[in-house]
Design an enzyme around this catalytic site. Structure first.
Site, PDB file in Angstrom:
ATOM      1  N   ASN A  40      26.252  50.990  46.677  1.00  0.00           N
ATOM      2  CA  ASN A  40      26.688  49.648  47.085  1.00  0.00           C
ATOM      3  C   ASN A  40      27.413  48.918  45.949  1.00  0.00           C
ATOM      4  O   ASN A  40      28.404  48.224  46.172  1.00  0.00           O
ATOM      5  CB  ASN A  40      25.475  48.816  47.534  1.00  0.00           C
ATOM      6  CG  ASN A  40      25.206  48.983  49.015  1.00  0.00           C
ATOM      7  OD1 ASN A  40      25.769  49.885  49.647  1.00  0.00           O
ATOM      8  ND2 ASN A  40      24.363  48.141  49.573  1.00  0.00           N
ATOM      9  N   SER A 100      28.736  65.563  41.944  1.00  0.00           N
ATOM     10  CA  SER A 100      27.804  64.870  41.037  1.00  0.00           C
ATOM     11  C   SER A 100      27.146  65.831  40.055  1.00  0.00           C
ATOM     12  O   SER A 100      26.842  66.979  40.387  1.00  0.00           O
ATOM     13  CB  SER A 100      26.704  64.174  41.840  1.00  0.00           C
ATOM     14  OG  SER A 100      27.267  63.308  42.782  1.00  0.00           O
ATOM     15  N   GLN A 149      29.479  70.095  48.705  1.00  0.00           N
ATOM     16  CA  GLN A 149      30.359  69.290  47.844  1.00  0.00           C
ATOM     17  C   GLN A 149      29.794  69.259  46.416  1.00  0.00           C
ATOM     18  O   GLN A 149      28.748  68.641  46.182  1.00  0.00           O
ATOM     19  CB  GLN A 149      30.414  67.863  48.413  1.00  0.00           C
ATOM     20  CG  GLN A 149      31.257  66.901  47.622  1.00  0.00           C
ATOM     21  CD  GLN A 149      31.270  65.518  48.269  1.00  0.00           C
ATOM     22  OE1 GLN A 149      30.342  65.156  48.998  1.00  0.00           O
ATOM     23  NE2 GLN A 149      32.291  64.747  48.009  1.00  0.00           N
ATOM     24  N   GLY A 150      30.495  69.899  45.480  1.00  0.00           N
ATOM     25  CA  GLY A 150      30.023  69.959  44.088  1.00  0.00           C
ATOM     26  C   GLY A 150      30.706  68.933  43.212  1.00  0.00           C
ATOM     27  O   GLY A 150      31.596  69.286  42.423  1.00  0.00           O
ATOM     28  N   SER A 157      24.204  68.348  48.768  1.00  0.00           N
ATOM     29  CA  SER A 157      23.642  68.428  50.131  1.00  0.00           C
ATOM     30  C   SER A 157      23.907  69.794  50.746  1.00  0.00           C
ATOM     31  O   SER A 157      25.033  70.296  50.699  1.00  0.00           O
ATOM     32  CB  SER A 157      24.264  67.358  51.031  1.00  0.00           C
ATOM     33  OG  SER A 157      23.936  66.085  50.559  1.00  0.00           O
ATOM     34  N   GLU A 197      35.572  60.971  53.084  1.00  0.00           N
ATOM     35  CA  GLU A 197      34.120  60.765  53.138  1.00  0.00           C
ATOM     36  C   GLU A 197      33.778  59.305  53.426  1.00  0.00           C
ATOM     37  O   GLU A 197      32.837  59.001  54.142  1.00  0.00           O
ATOM     38  CB  GLU A 197      33.483  61.187  51.806  1.00  0.00           C
ATOM     39  CG  GLU A 197      31.966  61.111  51.832  1.00  0.00           C
ATOM     40  CD  GLU A 197      31.313  61.671  50.578  1.00  0.00           C
ATOM     41  OE1 GLU A 197      31.890  61.511  49.491  1.00  0.00           O
ATOM     42  OE2 GLU A 197      30.221  62.244  50.689  1.00  0.00           O
TER      43      GLU A 197
HETATM   44  C1  LIG Z   1      21.160  61.855  50.110  1.00  0.00           C
HETATM   45  C2  LIG Z   1      22.197  62.104  49.059  1.00  0.00           C
HETATM   46  C3  LIG Z   1      23.071  63.154  49.241  1.00  0.00           C
HETATM   47  C4  LIG Z   1      24.039  63.414  48.265  1.00  0.00           C
HETATM   48  N1  LIG Z   1      24.875  64.481  48.434  1.00  0.00           N
HETATM   49  C5  LIG Z   1      25.775  64.793  47.474  1.00  0.00           C
HETATM   50  C6  LIG Z   1      26.601  65.947  47.597  1.00  0.00           C
HETATM   51  O1  LIG Z   1      26.530  66.685  48.594  1.00  0.00           O
HETATM   52  N2  LIG Z   1      27.454  66.250  46.580  1.00  0.00           N
HETATM   53  C7  LIG Z   1      27.572  65.454  45.478  1.00  0.00           C
HETATM   54  O2  LIG Z   1      28.391  65.776  44.619  1.00  0.00           O
HETATM   55  N3  LIG Z   1      26.784  64.359  45.316  1.00  0.00           N
HETATM   56  C8  LIG Z   1      25.895  64.012  46.285  1.00  0.00           C
HETATM   57  N4  LIG Z   1      25.082  62.904  46.128  1.00  0.00           N
HETATM   58  C9  LIG Z   1      25.137  62.164  44.883  1.00  0.00           C
HETATM   59  C10 LIG Z   1      25.741  60.776  44.995  1.00  0.00           C
HETATM   60  O3  LIG Z   1      27.138  60.849  45.144  1.00  0.00           O
HETATM   61  C11 LIG Z   1      25.333  60.018  43.711  1.00  0.00           C
HETATM   62  O4  LIG Z   1      23.928  59.843  43.755  1.00  0.00           O
HETATM   63  C12 LIG Z   1      26.013  58.680  43.599  1.00  0.00           C
HETATM   64  O5  LIG Z   1      27.381  58.842  43.363  1.00  0.00           O
HETATM   65  C13 LIG Z   1      25.399  57.825  42.455  1.00  0.00           C
HETATM   66  O6  LIG Z   1      25.381  58.543  41.272  1.00  0.00           O
HETATM   67  P1  LIG Z   1      24.036  58.687  40.408  1.00  0.00           P
HETATM   68  O7  LIG Z   1      22.935  59.131  41.313  1.00  0.00           O
HETATM   69  O8  LIG Z   1      24.345  59.533  39.221  1.00  0.00           O
HETATM   70  O9  LIG Z   1      23.668  57.227  39.937  1.00  0.00           O
HETATM   71  P2  LIG Z   1      24.351  56.418  38.712  1.00  0.00           P
HETATM   72  O10 LIG Z   1      25.821  56.563  38.774  1.00  0.00           O
HETATM   73  O11 LIG Z   1      23.660  56.818  37.455  1.00  0.00           O
HETATM   74  O12 LIG Z   1      23.988  54.929  39.099  1.00  0.00           O
HETATM   75  C14 LIG Z   1      22.684  54.358  38.837  1.00  0.00           C
HETATM   76  C15 LIG Z   1      22.744  52.890  39.243  1.00  0.00           C
HETATM   77  O13 LIG Z   1      23.720  52.200  38.436  1.00  0.00           O
HETATM   78  C16 LIG Z   1      24.668  51.542  39.264  1.00  0.00           C
HETATM   79  N5  LIG Z   1      25.999  51.620  38.648  1.00  0.00           N
HETATM   80  C17 LIG Z   1      26.592  52.704  38.115  1.00  0.00           C
HETATM   81  N6  LIG Z   1      27.826  52.406  37.669  1.00  0.00           N
HETATM   82  C18 LIG Z   1      28.035  51.092  37.939  1.00  0.00           C
HETATM   83  C19 LIG Z   1      29.111  50.200  37.743  1.00  0.00           C
HETATM   84  N7  LIG Z   1      30.241  50.606  37.173  1.00  0.00           N
HETATM   85  N8  LIG Z   1      28.982  48.921  38.159  1.00  0.00           N
HETATM   86  C20 LIG Z   1      27.819  48.496  38.763  1.00  0.00           C
HETATM   87  N9  LIG Z   1      26.751  49.308  38.968  1.00  0.00           N
HETATM   88  C21 LIG Z   1      26.855  50.579  38.571  1.00  0.00           C
HETATM   89  C22 LIG Z   1      24.664  52.314  40.570  1.00  0.00           C
HETATM   90  O14 LIG Z   1      25.117  51.527  41.650  1.00  0.00           O
HETATM   91  C23 LIG Z   1      23.191  52.690  40.696  1.00  0.00           C
HETATM   92  O15 LIG Z   1      22.472  51.615  41.249  1.00  0.00           O
HETATM   93  C24 LIG Z   1      24.120  62.616  47.100  1.00  0.00           C
HETATM   94  C25 LIG Z   1      23.221  61.549  46.939  1.00  0.00           C
HETATM   95  C26 LIG Z   1      22.270  61.291  47.901  1.00  0.00           C
HETATM   96  C27 LIG Z   1      21.326  60.137  47.692  1.00  0.00           C
END
Ligand SMILES: Cc1cc2nc3c(=O)[nH]c(=O)nc-3n(C[C@H](O)[C@H](O)[C@H](O)COP(=O)(O)OP(=O)(O)OC[C@H]3O[C@@H](n4cnc5c(N)ncnc54)[C@H](O)[C@@H]3O)c2cc1C
Length: 397
Positions: free
Chosen positions: A373, A134, A131-132, A166, A249
């Site tokens: 969360n 993030s 899944q592309g 992933s 998902e």
């Molecule tokens: C094990 C694992 C597998 C994954 N696999 C995939 C995958 O296969 N493909 C893919 O595309 N992605 C994947 N992801 C990525 C995942 O979808 C993102 O990590 C997730 O959406 C959060 O984005 P971020 O890491 O950029 O954090 P950010 O969006 O930068 O968030 C950082 C912090 O800020 C908080 N925050 C952000 N915006 C808000 C808001 N509006 N209100 C309140 N709080 C906020 C968040 O809750 C978090 O605590 C994976 C992640 C993990 C951990």
């Protein structure tokens, strides 16, 4: 919502449990119990063989339409399937992204040609997907994606970067949310493109995780190519398709995973009884709470699945991700409390963690992937409860 199973459904239970007993043995016994939390890449090629064996015998993609090789299994049959699969010690499914995300998206939004080309190979365990979505600057705010695709001489040329992808290192195909309208912002101008991973324009760099394995990766696109017609939905309307995938998902696809939680709970409970921690009133209380949570999750999953067939999040599904992710993270912590001092000691060798230590470390990720969360709480407050939308920055519309 129906909780009792009919005699026909019990027949189905017998069929799958007998098949698993007869087949999850001999050359496949090594994969039993593998591929769980923190072990997603464990024995991958052996698990691929198992996936193909299941596919050849009609035990993958059981909810899919018969026309595409599925069994049109009802919700109750799916529950039974996952219960028996978990009970038999079936390994983590290597094809889950294809079966539960790419497949249902293609079924809902794809063309006849796309269905015919992609679905059989997913079902037979011959092609694997990642899944592309993030990017380094687009996670929770997914509409900020910057990866671009341009149509040149009948091919999409893709440039940019994805992260946290992933199982990219094991995948044959990737579905990419990318910008096809130059200078567009937010949800407009995005498209949903399918690209083969095995090409010189795509580089996969695994990211080492604290569990010791590399379940996710960075994926770089340097003039990567995709066929013009390997696009789901319309050009510039990829956001709607991407949200459909997220609906799958955050909804139905987690059922199997939640069934596996029960087994992890049983392991923690057995250790607590054995090492005497079950006499500690605080631990006893946490164990009871965890057990109650398991039951709530099961009923919630059944209630949600009864209402969620098309990837559109029901109100119940909006609760589900927040609930199971928090429950599972707490189970990881409970496992460490039950192990006590032992939880801080590694098994012999270099960073060789036990199953429960990996569980603890990996469950920290549960409250992040598929929507953190905080984002789940926003979804519940805005979409389920109709509260005012939070203020948005410039990147999303
Ligand atoms: C094990 C694992 C597998 C994954 N696999 C995939 C995958 O296969 N493909 C893919 O595309 N992605 C994947 N992801 C990525 C995942 O979808 C993102 O990590 C997730 O959406 C959060 O984005 P971020 O890491 O950029 O954090 P950010 O969006 O930068 O968030 C950082 C912090 O800020 C908080 N925050 C952000 N915006 C808000 C808001 N509006 N209100 C309140 N709080 C906020 C968040 O809750 C978090 O605590 C994976 C992640 C993990 C951990």
């Amino acid at each position: 919502m129906k909780i009792e199973f009919t005699p026909q459904e019990e027949e189905f239970r017998k069929e799958i449990s007998t098949w698993l007993k007869e087949n999850l043995s001999g050359k496949f016994s090594s994969v039993m119990g593998r591929g769980g939390s923190g072990d997603q890449t464990g024995l991958f090629s052996e698990r691929v063989k198992w996936e193909q064996h299941m596919g050849a015998n009609g035990w993958t993609c059981i909810s899919w339409p018969k026309e595409y090789g599925g069994r049109e299994a009802s919700i109750n049959e799916q529950v039974i399937f996952y219960e028996e699969y978990t009970r038999a010690g079936g390994p983590g499914r290597v094809g889950h992204i294809g079966e539960t995300l790419a497949g249902p998206t293609i079924l809902s939004f794809g063309t006849k040609d796309q269905k015919e080309r992609f679905l059989p190979k997913i079902r037979l365990g011959q092609e694997y997907w990642c899944q592309g979505y993030s990017e380094p600057s687009a996670g929770s705010d997914l509409s900020a994606v910057q990866t671009k695709a341009e149509l040149i001489n009948g091919k999409w040329k893709i440039n940019g970067q994805k992260i946290w992808t992933s199982l990219a290192q094991e995948s044959d195909w990737i579905f990419i949310l990318c910008r096809t309208t130059p200078k567009s912002k937010g949800r407009d101008g995005l498209s949903y493109i399918l690209a083969p991973m095995d090409q010189k324009g795509i580089t996969v760099r695994p990211i080492k995780q604290m569990t010791g394995e590399s379940e996710f990766n960075e994926v770089f696109f340097d003039d990567a190519e995709a066929n013009a017609n390997d696009l789901i939905g319309e050009v510039g309307k990829g956001w709607q398709v991407a949200m459909g995938t997220l609906g799958f998902e955050r909804g139905a696809s987690t059922l199997g995973q939640q069934m596996a939680f029960e087994q992890e709970f049983e392991t923690v409970l057995a250790i607590a009884k054995e090492n005497g921690k079950s006499n500690d009133p605080l631990i006893r209380n946490q164990i009871s709470e965890a057990w109650i949570g398991l039951k709530i999750m099961r009923y919630n999953a059944l209630r949600m699945l009864s209402n969620n067939e098309d990837g559109i999040l029901s109100r119940e599904a909006m609760l589900s991700k927040l609930y199971w992710a928090t429950w599972h993270r707490n189970l990881g912590k409970l496992a460490m409390d039950v192990l006590g001092m032992e939880s801080e000691i590694g098994e012999e060798g270099n960073y060789n963690l036990s199953e429960l230590q990996k569980l603890f470390l990996f469950t920290r990720a549960d409250t992040i992937y598929a929507g953190t969360n905080q984002i789940q709480r926003n979804i519940i407050s805005e979409r389920a409860l109709g509260m005012p939308k939070e203020p948005r920055g410039n990147s999303s519309s």
